[in-house]
Enzyme design. Sequence first.
Site, PDB file in Angstrom:
ATOM      1  N   ASP A  36      13.366   4.203   3.794  1.00  7.77           N
ATOM      2  CA  ASP A  36      12.547   3.478   2.816  1.00  7.77           C
ATOM      3  C   ASP A  36      12.027   4.492   1.804  1.00  7.77           C
ATOM      4  OD1 ASP A  36      10.525   2.102   1.459  1.00  7.77           O
ATOM      5  OD2 ASP A  36       9.120   2.302   3.131  1.00  7.77           O
ATOM      6  N   CYS A  37      12.656   4.529   0.630  1.00  9.23           N
ATOM      7  CA  CYS A  37      12.282   5.520  -0.388  1.00  9.23           C
ATOM      8  C   CYS A  37      11.253   4.921  -1.345  1.00  9.23           C
ATOM      9  CB  CYS A  37      13.544   5.969  -1.122  1.00  9.23           C
ATOM     10  SG  CYS A  37      13.208   6.961  -2.581  1.00  9.23           S
ATOM     11  N   ASP A  93      11.705  -2.793  -1.859  1.00 11.83           N
ATOM     12  CA  ASP A  93      10.641  -2.619  -0.845  1.00 11.83           C
ATOM     13  C   ASP A  93       9.880  -3.928  -0.623  1.00 11.83           C
ATOM     14  OD1 ASP A  93       9.315  -2.413  -3.330  1.00 11.83           O
ATOM     15  OD2 ASP A  93       8.047  -0.723  -2.697  1.00 11.83           O
ATOM     16  N   ASP A 144       1.025  -4.058   0.966  1.00 12.45           N
ATOM     17  CA  ASP A 144       1.625  -2.739   1.164  1.00 12.45           C
ATOM     18  C   ASP A 144       0.859  -1.725   0.321  1.00 12.45           C
ATOM     19  OD1 ASP A 144       3.154  -0.504   1.518  1.00 12.45           O
ATOM     20  OD2 ASP A 144       5.074  -1.431   1.012  1.00 12.45           O
TER      21      ASP A 144
HETATM   22  C1  LIG Z   1       5.497  -1.825  -7.184  1.00 12.70           C
HETATM   23  C2  LIG Z   1       6.333  -0.755  -6.493  1.00 12.70           C
HETATM   24  C3  LIG Z   1       6.217   0.557  -7.248  1.00 12.70           C
HETATM   25  C4  LIG Z   1       5.756  -0.569  -5.083  1.00 12.70           C
HETATM   26  O1  LIG Z   1       6.482   0.382  -4.383  1.00 12.70           O
HETATM   27  C5  LIG Z   1       7.818  -1.199  -6.365  1.00 12.70           C
HETATM   28  O2  LIG Z   1       7.910  -2.372  -5.646  1.00 12.70           O
HETATM   29  C6  LIG Z   1       8.452  -1.371  -7.729  1.00 12.70           C
HETATM   30  O3  LIG Z   1       8.821  -0.429  -8.346  1.00 12.70           O
HETATM   31  N1  LIG Z   1       8.573  -2.612  -8.212  1.00 12.70           N
HETATM   32  C7  LIG Z   1       9.132  -2.870  -9.494  1.00 12.70           C
HETATM   33  C8  LIG Z   1       9.981  -4.083  -9.518  1.00 12.70           C
HETATM   34  C9  LIG Z   1      11.043  -3.974 -10.600  1.00 12.70           C
HETATM   35  O4  LIG Z   1      12.087  -3.397 -10.314  1.00 12.70           O
HETATM   36  O5  LIG Z   1      10.759  -4.421 -11.691  1.00 12.70           O
END
Ligand SMILES: CC(C)(CO)[C@@H](O)C(=O)NCCC(=O)O
Length: 257
Positions: free
Chosen positions: A6-7, A110, A130
Amino acid sequence: MILAIDCGNTHTVFGTITKEGEIQKIFRMESSRRKTSYEYAADIAQICQLLEIDLQGLEGSILSSVVPELTTSYQKAMELLCKGKCVVVNSSSPMNMSFAMADPSGVAPDLIISAVGAKNNYPLPAIIIDMGTATTITVVNKEGVFMGGVILPGVGISMNALAKETSLLPSIDVAPAKTLISTDTVDAMRAGIIYGTAGSLDGIVEHFQEELQEEGSVIATGGLAHLICPYCKHKMIVDDNLLLKGLWKIWQLEQGK
Ligand SMILES: CC(C)(CO)[C@@H](O)C(=O)NCCC(=O)O
Ligand SMILES: Nc1ncnc2c1ncn2[C@@H]1O[C@H](COP(=O)(O)OP(=O)(O)OP(=O)(O)O)[C@@H](O)[C@H]1O
Ligand SMILES: [K+]
């Protein structure tokens, strides 16, 4: 045995999982953007040797990454280290879950794996908190549909910003405050971040529960959950391994199990 990875933006968690789904050995590495796949392979190999994890004997690995720069590096590193394939999770991975949004390709892996972990281990609906670099609160409804959620600055980000933008406030670690109404600066910051975070989690959970019209399971994960959740008014289940559990479920579905 597989290695589930899990990165996150600050750390990457690795966990070995047996054929029976038992999570055995867990280690964390910094999510450094500067390393090459070979450097990662060397680091992972060294830690695995230390922990007596047999990389050659692994069936394969499964990776969730929210750091696009690192996804291929980790995947290549794993392919250098073990014969089995390295599966990368995205919204088209098999997961027995549907999405409320028309195009789920933007949903971060994630959030997906924590939702899958919750759906397979706790009664629905589920509200998943989380606390990592960012704090996320995600909802899976009673029918098992991924509904979406909210994203807040993480506890570390908030504390760092507070110290950076003020002349007199120091950089501190998050720890319980001696008293709620504090008489010294460090304690006041500690109480502020802990009660403030707990209060904001309670507030959002309450709004979500109103919308869902039931309480559901509230599950919290991430390093700070143990510290913050005792200060919340809502009952929360702290599950450190929620994301690894979700990775395990997706791995099984990938294998047609
Ligand atoms: C909110 C985090 C940073 C939490 O790890 C992650 O889920 C993320 O980068 N979400 C972005 C979703 C997207 O790719 O737009
Ligand atoms: N005792 C502490 N004092 C201050 N900050 C902390 C403490 N423990 C964790 N943090 C900070 O809180 C945040 C969440 O910590 P945690 O280690 O659980 O997440 P992470 O693994 O770094 O997050 P990600 O999964 O996004 O990489 C991080 O930004 C971390 O720097
Ligand atoms: K960014």
